[in-house]
Design a protein around this motif. Sequence first.
Motif, PDB file in Angstrom:
ATOM      1  N   VAL A 193     109.003 119.439  47.866  1.00  0.00           N
ATOM      2  CA  VAL A 193     109.284 120.369  49.076  1.00  0.00           C
ATOM      3  C   VAL A 193     108.027 120.961  49.160  1.00  0.00           C
ATOM      4  CG1 VAL A 193     110.557 122.465  50.070  1.00  0.00           C
ATOM      5  CG2 VAL A 193     111.871 120.474  48.936  1.00  0.00           C
ATOM      6  N   ILE A 194     107.437 121.252  50.572  1.00  0.00           N
ATOM      7  CA  ILE A 194     106.436 122.012  50.675  1.00  0.00           C
ATOM      8  C   ILE A 194     106.772 123.457  51.603  1.00  0.00           C
ATOM      9  CG2 ILE A 194     103.982 122.067  51.710  1.00  0.00           C
ATOM     10  CD1 ILE A 194     103.692 119.110  51.221  1.00  0.00           C
ATOM     11  N   ILE A 195     106.499 124.441  50.974  1.00  0.00           N
ATOM     12  CA  ILE A 195     106.650 125.618  51.819  1.00  0.00           C
ATOM     13  C   ILE A 195     105.551 125.976  52.871  1.00  0.00           C
ATOM     14  CG2 ILE A 195     107.151 128.152  51.671  1.00  0.00           C
ATOM     15  CD1 ILE A 195     109.147 126.408  50.006  1.00  0.00           C
ATOM     16  N   ASN A 196     106.078 125.688  54.156  1.00  0.00           N
ATOM     17  CA  ASN A 196     104.970 125.872  55.263  1.00  0.00           C
ATOM     18  C   ASN A 196     104.652 127.076  55.529  1.00  0.00           C
ATOM     19  OD1 ASN A 196     106.772 126.730  57.013  1.00  0.00           O
ATOM     20  ND2 ASN A 196     107.022 124.906  58.198  1.00  0.00           N
ATOM     21  N   SER A 197     103.617 127.123  56.532  1.00  0.00           N
ATOM     22  CA  SER A 197     103.069 128.792  56.704  1.00  0.00           C
ATOM     23  C   SER A 197     103.988 129.709  57.266  1.00  0.00           C
ATOM     24  CB  SER A 197     101.894 128.426  57.540  1.00  0.00           C
ATOM     25  OG  SER A 197     101.966 127.611  58.610  1.00  0.00           O
ATOM     26  N   SER A 198     105.028 129.135  57.959  1.00  0.00           N
ATOM     27  CA  SER A 198     106.415 129.901  58.563  1.00  0.00           C
ATOM     28  C   SER A 198     107.486 130.411  57.266  1.00  0.00           C
ATOM     29  CB  SER A 198     106.813 129.240  59.559  1.00  0.00           C
ATOM     30  OG  SER A 198     106.146 129.253  60.588  1.00  0.00           O
ATOM     31  N   GLY A 199     107.200 129.690  56.098  1.00  0.00           N
ATOM     32  CA  GLY A 199     108.214 129.688  54.847  1.00  0.00           C
ATOM     33  C   GLY A 199     109.411 128.798  55.018  1.00  0.00           C
ATOM     34  N   GLY A 200     109.264 127.845  55.945  1.00  0.00           N
ATOM     35  CA  GLY A 200     110.128 126.916  56.014  1.00  0.00           C
ATOM     36  C   GLY A 200     109.933 125.664  54.774  1.00  0.00           C
ATOM     37  N   LYS A 201     110.995 125.252  54.522  1.00  0.00           N
ATOM     38  CA  LYS A 201     110.765 123.869  53.320  1.00  0.00           C
ATOM     39  C   LYS A 201     110.854 122.744  54.060  1.00  0.00           C
ATOM     40  CE  LYS A 201     112.791 127.053  49.667  1.00  0.00           C
ATOM     41  NZ  LYS A 201     113.720 126.655  48.376  1.00  0.00           N
ATOM     42  N   ILE A 202     109.733 121.840  53.831  1.00  0.00           N
ATOM     43  CA  ILE A 202     109.562 120.825  54.210  1.00  0.00           C
ATOM     44  C   ILE A 202     109.770 119.661  53.261  1.00  0.00           C
ATOM     45  CG2 ILE A 202     107.963 119.418  55.778  1.00  0.00           C
ATOM     46  CD1 ILE A 202     108.801 121.784  57.109  1.00  0.00           C
ATOM     47  N   PRO A 203     110.634 118.827  53.575  1.00  0.00           N
ATOM     48  CA  PRO A 203     110.960 117.790  52.283  1.00  0.00           C
ATOM     49  C   PRO A 203     109.911 116.577  52.604  1.00  0.00           C
ATOM     50  CG  PRO A 203     112.672 117.831  53.807  1.00  0.00           C
ATOM     51  CD  PRO A 203     111.992 118.963  54.382  1.00  0.00           C
ATOM     52  N   LEU A 204     109.686 116.060  51.382  1.00  0.00           N
ATOM     53  CA  LEU A 204     108.712 114.894  51.388  1.00  0.00           C
ATOM     54  C   LEU A 204     108.975 113.996  50.502  1.00  0.00           C
ATOM     55  CD1 LEU A 204     106.125 113.633  52.888  1.00  0.00           C
ATOM     56  CD2 LEU A 204     104.908 114.717  51.323  1.00  0.00           C
ATOM     57  N   GLU A 205     109.390 112.517  50.870  1.00  0.00           N
ATOM     58  CA  GLU A 205     109.546 111.700  49.904  1.00  0.00           C
ATOM     59  C   GLU A 205     108.107 111.124  49.331  1.00  0.00           C
ATOM     60  OE1 GLU A 205     111.643 106.947  49.065  1.00  0.00           O
ATOM     61  OE2 GLU A 205     112.130 108.320  50.795  1.00  0.00           O
ATOM     62  N   VAL A 206     107.909 110.867  48.130  1.00  0.00           N
ATOM     63  CA  VAL A 206     106.623 110.542  47.479  1.00  0.00           C
ATOM     64  C   VAL A 206     106.753 109.359  46.763  1.00  0.00           C
ATOM     65  CG1 VAL A 206     105.492 112.667  48.041  1.00  0.00           C
ATOM     66  CG2 VAL A 206     106.294 112.355  45.848  1.00  0.00           C
ATOM     67  N   GLU A 207     105.630 108.738  46.462  1.00  0.00           N
ATOM     68  CA  GLU A 207     105.582 107.588  45.566  1.00  0.00           C
ATOM     69  C   GLU A 207     104.350 108.275  44.502  1.00  0.00           C
ATOM     70  OE1 GLU A 207     104.412 103.523  46.560  1.00  0.00           O
ATOM     71  OE2 GLU A 207     104.565 104.308  48.366  1.00  0.00           O
ATOM     72  N   LEU A 208     104.668 108.150  43.363  1.00  0.00           N
ATOM     73  CA  LEU A 208     103.854 108.826  42.239  1.00  0.00           C
ATOM     74  C   LEU A 208     103.017 107.832  41.763  1.00  0.00           C
ATOM     75  CD1 LEU A 208     106.718 110.634  40.504  1.00  0.00           C
ATOM     76  CD2 LEU A 208     105.147 111.683  42.093  1.00  0.00           C
ATOM     77  N   ALA A 209     101.633 108.289  41.893  1.00  0.00           N
ATOM     78  CA  ALA A 209     100.463 107.803  41.127  1.00  0.00           C
ATOM     79  C   ALA A 209     100.054 108.425  39.865  1.00  0.00           C
ATOM     80  CB  ALA A 209      99.144 107.522  42.312  1.00  0.00           C
ATOM     81  N   VAL A 210     100.804 107.906  38.766  1.00  0.00           N
ATOM     82  CA  VAL A 210     100.470 108.796  37.470  1.00  0.00           C
ATOM     83  C   VAL A 210      99.350 108.043  36.762  1.00  0.00           C
ATOM     84  CG1 VAL A 210     101.603 109.982  35.439  1.00  0.00           C
ATOM     85  CG2 VAL A 210     102.773 109.974  37.741  1.00  0.00           C
ATOM     86  N   THR A 211      99.266 106.790  36.634  1.00  0.00           N
ATOM     87  CA  THR A 211      98.720 105.817  35.764  1.00  0.00           C
ATOM     88  C   THR A 211      97.324 105.813  36.560  1.00  0.00           C
ATOM     89  OG1 THR A 211      99.398 103.778  36.558  1.00  0.00           O
ATOM     90  CG2 THR A 211     100.729 104.783  34.794  1.00  0.00           C
ATOM     91  N   PRO A 212      96.333 105.493  35.508  1.00  0.00           N
ATOM     92  CA  PRO A 212      94.918 105.277  36.184  1.00  0.00           C
ATOM     93  C   PRO A 212      94.854 104.037  37.188  1.00  0.00           C
ATOM     94  CG  PRO A 212      94.839 105.502  33.836  1.00  0.00           C
ATOM     95  CD  PRO A 212      96.252 105.447  34.141  1.00  0.00           C
ATOM     96  N   PHE A 222      99.186 111.690  43.735  1.00  0.00           N
ATOM     97  CA  PHE A 222      98.154 111.724  42.611  1.00  0.00           C
ATOM     98  C   PHE A 222      98.198 112.504  41.707  1.00  0.00           C
ATOM     99  CE2 PHE A 222      97.000 109.377  46.320  1.00  0.00           C
ATOM    100  CZ  PHE A 222      96.500 108.085  46.088  1.00  0.00           C
ATOM    101  N   VAL A 223      98.611 112.308  40.485  1.00  0.00           N
ATOM    102  CA  VAL A 223      98.858 113.221  39.137  1.00  0.00           C
ATOM    103  C   VAL A 223      97.697 112.852  38.256  1.00  0.00           C
ATOM    104  CG1 VAL A 223     100.349 114.002  37.478  1.00  0.00           C
ATOM    105  CG2 VAL A 223     101.467 113.383  39.732  1.00  0.00           C
ATOM    106  N   PHE A 224      97.076 113.997  37.973  1.00  0.00           N
ATOM    107  CA  PHE A 224      96.062 113.868  37.087  1.00  0.00           C
ATOM    108  C   PHE A 224      96.397 114.725  35.814  1.00  0.00           C
ATOM    109  CE2 PHE A 224      94.180 112.774  40.856  1.00  0.00           C
ATOM    110  CZ  PHE A 224      93.442 111.622  40.550  1.00  0.00           C
ATOM    111  N   PRO A 225      95.818 114.329  34.577  1.00  0.00           N
ATOM    112  CA  PRO A 225      96.120 114.956  33.236  1.00  0.00           C
ATOM    113  C   PRO A 225      95.690 116.505  33.051  1.00  0.00           C
ATOM    114  CG  PRO A 225      94.638 113.218  32.896  1.00  0.00           C
ATOM    115  CD  PRO A 225      95.108 113.079  34.369  1.00  0.00           C
TER     116      PRO A 225
END
Length: 154
Positions: free
Chosen positions: A27-46, A67-70
């Motif tokens: 969920v991303i809290i937008n500039s108005s304070g609203g909660k915007i949901p987002l489905e994501v694919e996770l790129a965790v491995t190199p 994209f998740v970095f260590p």
Amino acid sequence: MKRLFFVFVVSVIFASCSAGLEKGNLVIINSSGGKIPLEVELAVTPEARQQGYMHRRNVPRGEGMLFVFPADQILSFWMKNTSVPLSIAYISSKGEIMEIHDLTPFSEKPVPSSRSVRYALEVPQGWFEDSGISEGCYVEFTPELKHLFSGTVR
């Protein structure tokens, strides 16, 4: 004919598994304070981070790739072999969106972050703006994703 079908099915299954991409929601809290949901694919491995959205024909609205970095670092992305117009947000280890850039399809020009960040989030171009999301907004990771981040986000 059965053998050809079997090879096709095995190839599809192998391609899906080899990408190593898990899915989740944030969920991303937008500039108005609203909660915007987002489905994501996770790129965790190199390997998954290197592949990203290359060779994809479309990215649906309301979906993205995280994209998740260590560790925190200066990140840099390009659009080699990527035909879909994307926007990228560079996100701190605390979940704050530090900067957002539009990316040009097929461009090999690097688009670096201006400071060290932990995550990058790619979405269809214009989605951040349409959703009222800008620099300074925060990403909230759902419990299903938090196990991947070792307590580094809020």
